[in-house]
Design a protein around this motif. Structure first.
Motif, PDB file in Angstrom:
ATOM      1  N   THR A 112     -65.121 115.369 124.340  1.00 16.51           N
ATOM      2  CA  THR A 112     -66.268 116.259 124.549  1.00 16.51           C
ATOM      3  C   THR A 112     -66.765 116.140 126.296  1.00 16.51           C
ATOM      4  OG1 THR A 112     -67.651 114.423 124.094  1.00 16.51           O
ATOM      5  CG2 THR A 112     -67.252 116.043 122.304  1.00 16.51           C
ATOM      6  N   THR A 113     -66.128 115.206 126.844  1.00 11.97           N
ATOM      7  CA  THR A 113     -66.498 115.418 128.377  1.00 11.97           C
ATOM      8  C   THR A 113     -65.188 115.655 129.120  1.00 11.97           C
ATOM      9  OG1 THR A 113     -65.969 112.996 128.291  1.00 11.97           O
ATOM     10  CG2 THR A 113     -68.245 113.743 128.347  1.00 11.97           C
ATOM     11  N   THR A 114     -63.846 115.664 128.487  1.00 12.93           N
ATOM     12  CA  THR A 114     -62.705 116.204 129.207  1.00 12.93           C
ATOM     13  C   THR A 114     -62.204 117.412 128.280  1.00 12.93           C
ATOM     14  OG1 THR A 114     -61.576 114.422 127.971  1.00 12.93           O
ATOM     15  CG2 THR A 114     -62.207 114.045 130.109  1.00 12.93           C
ATOM     16  N   PRO A 115     -62.978 118.535 128.238  1.00 14.86           N
ATOM     17  CA  PRO A 115     -62.554 119.643 127.414  1.00 14.86           C
ATOM     18  C   PRO A 115     -61.132 120.191 127.659  1.00 14.86           C
ATOM     19  CG  PRO A 115     -64.316 120.258 128.709  1.00 14.86           C
ATOM     20  CD  PRO A 115     -64.016 118.740 129.041  1.00 14.86           C
ATOM     21  N   ALA A 116     -60.636 120.729 126.863  1.00 16.20           N
ATOM     22  CA  ALA A 116     -59.223 121.763 127.080  1.00 16.20           C
ATOM     23  C   ALA A 116     -59.457 123.048 127.097  1.00 16.20           C
ATOM     24  CB  ALA A 116     -58.127 121.286 125.985  1.00 16.20           C
ATOM     25  N   GLY A 117     -59.336 123.688 128.110  1.00 14.95           N
ATOM     26  CA  GLY A 117     -59.531 125.134 128.478  1.00 14.95           C
ATOM     27  C   GLY A 117     -58.667 125.780 129.434  1.00 14.95           C
ATOM     28  N   LYS A 118     -58.824 126.675 130.021  1.00 10.71           N
ATOM     29  CA  LYS A 118     -57.931 127.523 130.955  1.00 10.71           C
ATOM     30  C   LYS A 118     -57.773 126.676 132.267  1.00 10.71           C
ATOM     31  CE  LYS A 118     -57.601 132.386 131.676  1.00 10.71           C
ATOM     32  NZ  LYS A 118     -58.109 133.515 131.958  1.00 10.71           N
ATOM     33  N   ASN A 119     -58.875 126.038 132.707  1.00 15.31           N
ATOM     34  CA  ASN A 119     -58.647 125.571 133.882  1.00 15.31           C
ATOM     35  C   ASN A 119     -58.578 123.823 134.017  1.00 15.31           C
ATOM     36  OD1 ASN A 119     -58.897 128.069 135.451  1.00 15.31           O
ATOM     37  ND2 ASN A 119     -60.998 127.752 135.004  1.00 15.31           N
ATOM     38  N   ILE A 120     -58.663 123.285 132.695  1.00 21.99           N
ATOM     39  CA  ILE A 120     -58.661 121.932 132.683  1.00 21.99           C
ATOM     40  C   ILE A 120     -58.101 121.643 131.747  1.00 21.99           C
ATOM     41  CG2 ILE A 120     -60.219 119.916 132.289  1.00 21.99           C
ATOM     42  CD1 ILE A 120     -62.330 121.062 133.757  1.00 21.99           C
ATOM     43  N   ARG A 121     -57.014 120.953 131.485  1.00 21.58           N
ATOM     44  CA  ARG A 121     -56.146 120.358 130.511  1.00 21.58           C
ATOM     45  C   ARG A 121     -56.393 119.158 129.772  1.00 21.58           C
ATOM     46  NH1 ARG A 121     -53.934 124.560 129.375  1.00 21.58           N
ATOM     47  NH2 ARG A 121     -52.690 123.609 127.700  1.00 21.58           N
ATOM     48  N   GLY A 122     -57.750 118.748 129.427  1.00 16.94           N
ATOM     49  CA  GLY A 122     -58.093 117.583 128.900  1.00 16.94           C
ATOM     50  C   GLY A 122     -58.463 116.280 129.901  1.00 16.94           C
ATOM     51  N   ASN A 123     -58.096 115.213 129.880  1.00 13.07           N
ATOM     52  CA  ASN A 123     -58.361 114.020 130.658  1.00 13.07           C
ATOM     53  C   ASN A 123     -57.169 114.014 131.764  1.00 13.07           C
ATOM     54  OD1 ASN A 123     -59.124 111.764 131.853  1.00 13.07           O
ATOM     55  ND2 ASN A 123     -57.762 110.510 130.356  1.00 13.07           N
ATOM     56  N   ILE A 124     -57.768 114.125 133.208  1.00  6.84           N
ATOM     57  CA  ILE A 124     -56.767 114.158 134.012  1.00  6.84           C
ATOM     58  C   ILE A 124     -56.398 112.761 134.653  1.00  6.84           C
ATOM     59  CG2 ILE A 124     -57.361 116.519 134.590  1.00  6.84           C
ATOM     60  CD1 ILE A 124     -58.948 115.332 137.039  1.00  6.84           C
ATOM     61  N   ARG A 125     -56.705 111.728 134.035  1.00  8.14           N
ATOM     62  CA  ARG A 125     -56.671 110.342 134.474  1.00  8.14           C
ATOM     63  C   ARG A 125     -55.884 109.599 133.507  1.00  8.14           C
ATOM     64  NH1 ARG A 125     -56.174 108.984 138.890  1.00  8.14           N
ATOM     65  NH2 ARG A 125     -57.166 106.887 138.603  1.00  8.14           N
ATOM     66  N   PRO A 126     -55.129 108.675 134.101  1.00  6.53           N
ATOM     67  CA  PRO A 126     -54.208 107.722 133.320  1.00  6.53           C
ATOM     68  C   PRO A 126     -55.064 106.748 132.443  1.00  6.53           C
ATOM     69  CG  PRO A 126     -54.044 106.994 135.598  1.00  6.53           C
ATOM     70  CD  PRO A 126     -54.641 108.450 135.442  1.00  6.53           C
ATOM     71  N   LYS A 127     -54.795 106.176 131.348  1.00  4.31           N
ATOM     72  CA  LYS A 127     -55.143 105.146 130.738  1.00  4.31           C
ATOM     73  C   LYS A 127     -55.135 103.836 131.526  1.00  4.31           C
ATOM     74  CE  LYS A 127     -54.555 102.805 126.107  1.00  4.31           C
ATOM     75  NZ  LYS A 127     -55.752 103.379 125.424  1.00  4.31           N
ATOM     76  N   LYS A 128     -56.390 103.196 131.677  1.00  2.47           N
ATOM     77  CA  LYS A 128     -56.363 101.678 132.435  1.00  2.47           C
ATOM     78  C   LYS A 128     -55.293 100.811 131.715  1.00  2.47           C
ATOM     79  CE  LYS A 128     -60.951 101.886 134.059  1.00  2.47           C
ATOM     80  NZ  LYS A 128     -62.445 101.006 133.947  1.00  2.47           N
ATOM     81  N   ASN A 129     -54.812  99.986 132.484  1.00  2.00           N
ATOM     82  CA  ASN A 129     -53.790  98.960 131.805  1.00  2.00           C
ATOM     83  C   ASN A 129     -54.329  97.796 131.492  1.00  2.00           C
ATOM     84  OD1 ASN A 129     -51.776  97.232 131.170  1.00  2.00           O
ATOM     85  ND2 ASN A 129     -50.441  98.373 132.574  1.00  2.00           N
ATOM     86  N   MET A 130     -55.311  97.712 130.868  1.00  2.33           N
ATOM     87  CA  MET A 130     -56.175  96.753 130.444  1.00  2.33           C
ATOM     88  C   MET A 130     -55.431  95.397 130.275  1.00  2.33           C
ATOM     89  SD  MET A 130     -59.733  96.499 130.723  1.00  2.33           S
ATOM     90  CE  MET A 130     -59.605  94.916 129.908  1.00  2.33           C
ATOM     91  N   PHE A 131     -54.390  95.457 129.574  1.00  2.00           N
ATOM     92  CA  PHE A 131     -53.599  93.998 129.154  1.00  2.00           C
ATOM     93  C   PHE A 131     -53.301  93.518 130.595  1.00  2.00           C
ATOM     94  CE2 PHE A 131     -49.147  92.535 128.624  1.00  2.00           C
ATOM     95  CZ  PHE A 131     -49.442  91.455 127.776  1.00  2.00           C
ATOM     96  N   GLU A 132     -52.572  94.335 131.427  1.00  2.00           N
ATOM     97  CA  GLU A 132     -52.285  93.879 132.850  1.00  2.00           C
ATOM     98  C   GLU A 132     -53.338  93.555 133.709  1.00  2.00           C
ATOM     99  OE1 GLU A 132     -48.856  95.415 134.621  1.00  2.00           O
ATOM    100  OE2 GLU A 132     -48.030  96.059 132.838  1.00  2.00           O
ATOM    101  N   ILE A 133     -54.530  94.197 133.585  1.00  2.14           N
ATOM    102  CA  ILE A 133     -55.847  93.614 134.279  1.00  2.14           C
ATOM    103  C   ILE A 133     -56.281  92.392 133.892  1.00  2.14           C
ATOM    104  CG2 ILE A 133     -57.942  94.331 134.611  1.00  2.14           C
ATOM    105  CD1 ILE A 133     -57.418  97.328 134.328  1.00  2.14           C
ATOM    106  N   VAL A 134     -56.273  92.077 132.720  1.00  2.00           N
ATOM    107  CA  VAL A 134     -56.726  91.103 132.113  1.00  2.00           C
ATOM    108  C   VAL A 134     -55.705  89.631 132.626  1.00  2.00           C
ATOM    109  CG1 VAL A 134     -56.817  89.445 129.830  1.00  2.00           C
ATOM    110  CG2 VAL A 134     -57.997  91.736 130.140  1.00  2.00           C
ATOM    111  N   ALA A 135     -54.245  90.009 132.314  1.00  2.00           N
ATOM    112  CA  ALA A 135     -53.302  89.071 132.621  1.00  2.00           C
ATOM    113  C   ALA A 135     -53.366  88.731 134.172  1.00  2.00           C
ATOM    114  CB  ALA A 135     -51.740  89.446 132.320  1.00  2.00           C
TER     115      ALA A 135
END
Length: 294
Positions: free
Chosen positions: A149-172
């Motif tokens: 709902t905060t990263t909508p998919a439309g003509k100009n924005i194609r959903g979330n534009i950022r990668p998923k955080k790597n929590m496993f390696e952040i914790v490691a």
């Protein structure tokens, strides 16, 4: 001894909850508590699990459990562990169950502090890849391309534009005693990682992918299937970190098509072939690192 359906505790410690049909998070909590048992004390922040399990007058936990402030899961676990220990109470496990937003975003500072102190706690992040409880908003663990709902998919924005955080390696990177990734599509692997974590002193972290039919746009009977698909397509991996070393637990013989996994979910149906190619390239780049692990 490896845990399986034959030797797993038959007692239920998470039952009668109000979660949506097919909820991956509730399955993760149920399975973990069948390993940890009644001697566990659970801390649950604002998230789907607190919303569905603490409905007065019904508490859906068969063990002791309490709701924490959103940002404070790990801090509350620290207090639980210290309080029980100074009273001379032994043979217990302080365990937290928090969603992706409460872990990678709002709760990251408290989690980092607990690892730095090496408090004897187990933190389990059930990751449904968005703030599902409050309306499917993007979190730091929402994958690239996903519609929320905060990263909508439309003509100009194609959903979330950022990668998923790597929590496993952040914790490691904190040199935590034990960390692991898991999927509810491979329950035996998850059960045995919880069992392993239970017997390690210090801070433990398990990050389990837990699909949400409502937010992902899948049928309620497809939760396990899609949780397997994300592993088989290489977009999620099963691994551990212990004694300063990474271990890859499983590698598919051949990746299943990324497009097949994505197109099963309405949150990704807007993606173009070019978008999918970007996701595949990111996966392949990541696996070059993964394949160097033991």
């Amino acid at each position: 001894m490896a845990l399986n359906a034959r030797n797993l505790d038959e007692q239920e410690y998470f039952y009668g909850h109000k979660a949506c049909a097919g909820c991956g998070g509730s399955l993760a909590v149920r399975m973990a508590l069948k390993v940890l048992g009644e001697r566990s004390v659970a801390a649950v922040p604002a998230c789907c699990m607190s919303a569905v399990a603490f409905n007065y007058p019904q508490l859906c936990f068969g063990n002791n459990a309490l709701i924490t402030p959103f940002a404070s899961t790990a801090s509350v676990l620290t207090g639980i562990e210290a309080g029980l220990r100074v009273q001379g109470i032994k043979d217990f496990q302080a365990v937290g169950f928090a969603g992706d937003g409460g872990t990678a975003d709002i709760g990251l500072q408290a989690l980092s502090g607990a690892i730095d102190r090496n408090d004897d706690i187990l933190y389990i992040c059930y990751d449904n890849e968005a703030y599902m409880n409050t309306g499917i908003q993007k979190s730091g663990l929402t994958p690239f391309g996903a519609r929320t709902t905060t990263t909508p998919a439309g003509k100009n924005i194609r959903g979330n534009i950022r990668p998923k955080k790597n929590m496993f390696e952040i914790v490691a990177a904190h040199d935590i005693p034990y960390a692991a990734t898991a999927s509810i599509g491979n329950i035996p692997d998850f059960l045995n990682k919880v069992e392993k974590a239970k017997n390690i002193r210090g801070t433990k972290f398990i990050h389990i992918i837990a699909p949400c039919p409502t937010g992902w746009g899948i049928s309620t009977d497809k939760t396990i299937e899609i949780a397997r698909d994300v592993v088989e397509s290489g977009l999620w991996y099963l691994a551990e970190y212990q004694d300063g070393k990474f271990t890859l637990n499983y590698k598919p013989k051949e990746f299943t098509p990324v497009a097949d996994y994505l197109k099963k979910q309405t949150r990704f149906r807007h993606l173009t072939d070019e978008d999918i190619s970007v996701i595949e390239q990111s996966r392949d780049k990541k696996w070059k690192t993964l394949e160097t692990w033991v």
